[in-house]
Design an enzyme around this catalytic site. Structure first.
Site, PDB file in Angstrom:
ATOM      1  N   LYS A 134       0.768  -1.344   0.243  1.00  0.00           N
ATOM      2  CA  LYS A 134      -0.064   0.100   0.206  1.00  0.00           C
ATOM      3  C   LYS A 134       0.809   1.250  -0.081  1.00  0.00           C
ATOM      4  O   LYS A 134       0.539   2.252  -0.803  1.00  0.00           O
ATOM      5  CB  LYS A 134      -0.867  -0.198   1.122  1.00  0.00           C
ATOM      6  CG  LYS A 134      -1.783   1.106   1.501  1.00  0.00           C
ATOM      7  CD  LYS A 134      -2.762   1.379   0.353  1.00  0.00           C
ATOM      8  CE  LYS A 134      -3.388   2.803   0.462  1.00  0.00           C
ATOM      9  NZ  LYS A 134      -4.264   3.298  -0.632  1.00  0.00           N
ATOM     10  N   LYS A 147       0.519  11.445   5.638  1.00  0.00           N
ATOM     11  CA  LYS A 147       1.079  10.437   6.769  1.00  0.00           C
ATOM     12  C   LYS A 147       1.610   9.135   5.839  1.00  0.00           C
ATOM     13  O   LYS A 147       2.787   8.716   6.435  1.00  0.00           O
ATOM     14  CB  LYS A 147      -0.288   9.902   7.361  1.00  0.00           C
ATOM     15  CG  LYS A 147      -0.385   8.556   8.266  1.00  0.00           C
ATOM     16  CD  LYS A 147      -1.108   7.575   7.902  1.00  0.00           C
ATOM     17  CE  LYS A 147      -2.490   7.885   7.166  1.00  0.00           C
ATOM     18  NZ  LYS A 147      -3.137   6.538   6.729  1.00  0.00           N
TER      19      LYS A 147
HETATM   20  P1  NAP Z   1     -11.775   9.398   8.143  1.00  0.00           P
HETATM   21  O1  NAP Z   1     -12.711   9.894   7.292  1.00  0.00           O
HETATM   22  O2  NAP Z   1     -10.730  10.559   8.404  1.00  0.00           O
HETATM   23  O3  NAP Z   1     -12.048   8.441   9.275  1.00  0.00           O
HETATM   24  C1  NAP Z   1     -11.111   7.913  10.253  1.00  0.00           C
HETATM   25  C2  NAP Z   1     -11.900   7.096  11.235  1.00  0.00           C
HETATM   26  O4  NAP Z   1     -10.892   6.567  12.293  1.00  0.00           O
HETATM   27  C3  NAP Z   1     -12.919   7.432  11.920  1.00  0.00           C
HETATM   28  O5  NAP Z   1     -13.932   6.665  12.065  1.00  0.00           O
HETATM   29  C4  NAP Z   1     -12.264   7.999  13.317  1.00  0.00           C
HETATM   30  O6  NAP Z   1     -13.307   8.226  14.324  1.00  0.00           O
HETATM   31  C5  NAP Z   1     -11.452   6.926  13.522  1.00  0.00           C
HETATM   32  N1  NAP Z   1     -10.089   7.188  14.404  1.00  0.00           N
HETATM   33  C6  NAP Z   1      -9.190   8.000  14.269  1.00  0.00           C
HETATM   34  N2  NAP Z   1      -8.697   8.238  15.320  1.00  0.00           N
HETATM   35  C7  NAP Z   1      -9.029   7.411  16.354  1.00  0.00           C
HETATM   36  C8  NAP Z   1      -8.613   7.089  17.499  1.00  0.00           C
HETATM   37  N3  NAP Z   1      -7.502   7.609  18.057  1.00  0.00           N
HETATM   38  N4  NAP Z   1      -9.487   6.042  18.228  1.00  0.00           N
HETATM   39  C9  NAP Z   1     -10.500   5.475  17.474  1.00  0.00           C
HETATM   40  N5  NAP Z   1     -10.831   5.874  16.107  1.00  0.00           N
HETATM   41  C10 NAP Z   1     -10.167   6.691  15.400  1.00  0.00           C
HETATM   42  O7  NAP Z   1     -10.609   8.499   7.134  1.00  0.00           O
HETATM   43  P2  NAP Z   1     -10.937   7.585   6.018  1.00  0.00           P
HETATM   44  O8  NAP Z   1     -10.740   8.500   4.603  1.00  0.00           O
HETATM   45  O9  NAP Z   1     -12.235   6.888   6.102  1.00  0.00           O
HETATM   46  O10 NAP Z   1      -9.633   6.815   5.660  1.00  0.00           O
HETATM   47  C11 NAP Z   1      -9.316   5.524   6.509  1.00  0.00           C
HETATM   48  C12 NAP Z   1      -7.991   4.923   6.167  1.00  0.00           C
HETATM   49  O11 NAP Z   1      -8.129   4.460   4.871  1.00  0.00           O
HETATM   50  C13 NAP Z   1      -6.891   5.671   6.468  1.00  0.00           C
HETATM   51  O12 NAP Z   1      -5.713   4.883   7.027  1.00  0.00           O
HETATM   52  C14 NAP Z   1      -6.576   6.344   5.080  1.00  0.00           C
HETATM   53  O13 NAP Z   1      -5.277   6.486   4.814  1.00  0.00           O
HETATM   54  C15 NAP Z   1      -7.217   4.909   4.379  1.00  0.00           C
HETATM   55  N6  NAP Z   1      -7.673   5.121   2.782  1.00  0.00           N
HETATM   56  C16 NAP Z   1      -8.523   6.134   2.718  1.00  0.00           C
HETATM   57  C17 NAP Z   1      -9.096   6.443   1.312  1.00  0.00           C
HETATM   58  C18 NAP Z   1      -9.998   7.639   0.913  1.00  0.00           C
HETATM   59  O14 NAP Z   1     -10.302   7.849  -0.143  1.00  0.00           O
HETATM   60  N7  NAP Z   1     -10.681   8.010   1.903  1.00  0.00           N
HETATM   61  C19 NAP Z   1      -8.515   5.439   0.352  1.00  0.00           C
HETATM   62  C20 NAP Z   1      -7.657   4.531   0.582  1.00  0.00           C
HETATM   63  C21 NAP Z   1      -7.293   4.353   1.770  1.00  0.00           C
HETATM   64  P3  NAP Z   1     -13.984   9.298  14.721  1.00  0.00           P
HETATM   65  O15 NAP Z   1     -15.103   9.271  13.829  1.00  0.00           O
HETATM   66  O16 NAP Z   1     -14.329   9.253  16.097  1.00  0.00           O
HETATM   67  O17 NAP Z   1     -13.342  10.538  14.342  1.00  0.00           O
END
Ligand code: NAP
Length: 284
Positions: free
Chosen positions: A173, A241
């Site tokens: 990844k 990150k």
């Molecule tokens: P996001 O919208 O920022 O959501 C993050 C999630 O993590 C939320 O449920 C958040 O909870 C939780 N979280 C963060 N810190 C936490 C903590 N200390 N304890 C418990 N829960 C915590 O992120 P996302 O875009 O869905 O991405 C999630 C992952 O997938 C990341 O690693 C990202 O790099 C990867 N990714 C994202 C994409 C994309 O297009 N978005 C594509 C591929 C991969 P809260 O709701 O409480 O904040």
């Protein structure tokens, strides 16, 4: 495996559409999210809600995690009422978040000590692919465990490929996202250069998307780029990150160094906006 009880942790931009795919496929999904208000949508679709990760692991056979980063993973496994705070065995924990290979190896060891299995299975693709079950999933861990849960992964992705032992998925990844960052910065540089010399962004995107350089990234992001809509689908802070993680794993190449520098700076101003806001960073 449709009668497998699944526990889902992390209802962010990706976690919601991915877990919805499993509900649509007929799985019973129990969810946990740190911010409780995000659980409402899943509850309305029939999901059970767990109040802590410890409660969740007791209720299900497979736990899938989709959260931000290593800090979040640490909290979910090792925090008060975390997954490791309660005794359990024969559970399969799949971490689909983009995190460091190191934390996956550590969590895999801790899970094994409890009699549980851990797979790292990060994804390529963004919200649109998650909504359509079209993600690309790269996994690391035991092959038998991977084969056992592949029918679940197949509901979320068009490809689920095991690339090696524990943490190999995370490493793959980081390689993929290094290329994503290089591509995003390259496109940003072409747009800024074209604009400076009188070419409209819309015309440039039309040319690129119809040329041999056209690709899914340009097609998905094209409209937002033209309209200068920087609302996050994939927040820039996440790619910043990922580049830090890649750097820590030895990324040390000309373009790798360049995108690392660009995105660390861009994160300060545009971290909460979409990855395409790197255009604003390049524009200066
Ligand atoms: P996001 O919208 O920022 O959501 C993050 C999630 O993590 C939320 O449920 C958040 O909870 C939780 N979280 C963060 N810190 C936490 C903590 N200390 N304890 C418990 N829960 C915590 O992120 P996302 O875009 O869905 O991405 C999630 C992952 O997938 C990341 O690693 C990202 O790099 C990867 N990714 C994202 C994409 C994309 O297009 N978005 C594509 C591929 C991969 P809260 O709701 O409480 O904040």
């Amino acid at each position: 495996m449709n009668n497998t009880k699944i526990g889902w942790i992390g209802l962010g931009k990706m976690g919601i559409p991915m877990s919805v795919q499993l509900i649509k496929a007929g799985f019973a999904v129990t969810v946990f999210n740190r911010s409780k208000e995000k659980e409402r949508e899943l509850k309305e679709m029939g999901s059970e809600i767990a109040s802590t990760p410890a409660e969740l692991i007791q209720q299900v056979e497979v736990i899938i995690i989709m959260v931000s980063d290593d800090i979040a993973i640490d909290a979910i496994f090792k925090g008060e009422n975390g997954l490791l705070s309660t005794s359990s065995s024969d559970k399969i924990i799949i971490n689909m978040s983009t995190v460091s290979p190191g934390i996956s190896r550590r969590m895999a060891d801790l899970c094994a000590k409890q009699g549980n299995s851990y797979l790292d299975a990060p994804v390529s693709g963004s919200v649109k692919q998650a909504e359509g079950g079209q993600l690309v999933i790269m996994a690391g861990g035991n092959n038998q465990i991977f084969e056992k849960v592949k029918p679940i992964l197949d509901k979320m992705g068009k490809l689920a490929l095991r690339v090696g032992e524990s943490s190999a998925g995370n490493t793959a990844k980081l390689a993929v996202n290094t290329l994503l960052a290089i591509h995003a910065q390259g496109l940003a540089e072409a747009i800024v250069f074209a604009n400076k010399n009188g070419i409209a962004t819309e015309d440039l995107m039309t040319i690129i998307n119809n040329s041999a350089l056209g690709n899914v990234f340009g097609k998905i992001k094209g409209e937002a780029i033209i309209k200068e809509n920087y609302q996050a689908a994939f927040a820039l802070k996440h790619i910043a990150k990922d580049l830090r993680l890649a750097k820590a794993e030895g990324l040390d190449t000309p373009l790798g160094d360049s995108v690392y520098q660009t995105f660390q700076k861009a994160e300060l101003a545009f971290g909460e906006e979409d990855i395409i806001s790197v255009i604003k960073q390049i524009k200066g």
